[in-house]
Design an enzyme around this catalytic site. Sequence first.
Site: not given
Ligand code: MG
Length: 173
Positions: A10, A12
């Site tokens: 992922d 962020d």
């Molecule tokens: Mg995230």
Amino acid sequence: MTTWSAVLLDRDGTVNVKAPEGEYVAHPDQLTLLPGAGPAVRRLRAAGIPVFVVTNQRGVARGVMTARDLEAVHERFRLLLRAAGAEVDGIYACVHERGACECRKPLPGLLHRVARDHPHVDLRQSAMVGDAAGDVAAGAAAGCVTVRLAETPDPAATVTARSLPEAVTWLLR
Ligand SMILES: [Mg+2]
Ligand SMILES: [Zn+2]
């Protein structure tokens, strides 16, 4: 040591600092890597493991940023990683509204796109790392081992780690 076909990250809250709730990293100067994230990615690559980023960026659908802004953010993302001696093999973003596509996590569409574009990637021999429940759900739906970044254990994940460096240590154990 376990050999991973690929590691999917992922973005962020996993590699870079997350924008405040309801906001987006819309411009390159808003992007900061999390402590130790660059070296962690470098360790994966040094172990010969392809690394891909899979990220929900609904801000594009919402008009908060353009596809070009997102590209500029990702250029900066690669630049900051490179400064730490790290690279990623691809960045895949879902730029759609909720419920409008098959690639927004928790759906596994982005992960399947990685596998489609890179036939050497076997998702069943890969790991998905992320700070949200949706990352774990997407990874599990694609048949990956899952690592949740959280302070408290996530029973839905294969394992929980406090940070990307800790997750990578587990992956390379
Ligand atoms: Mg995230
Ligand atoms: Zn999508």
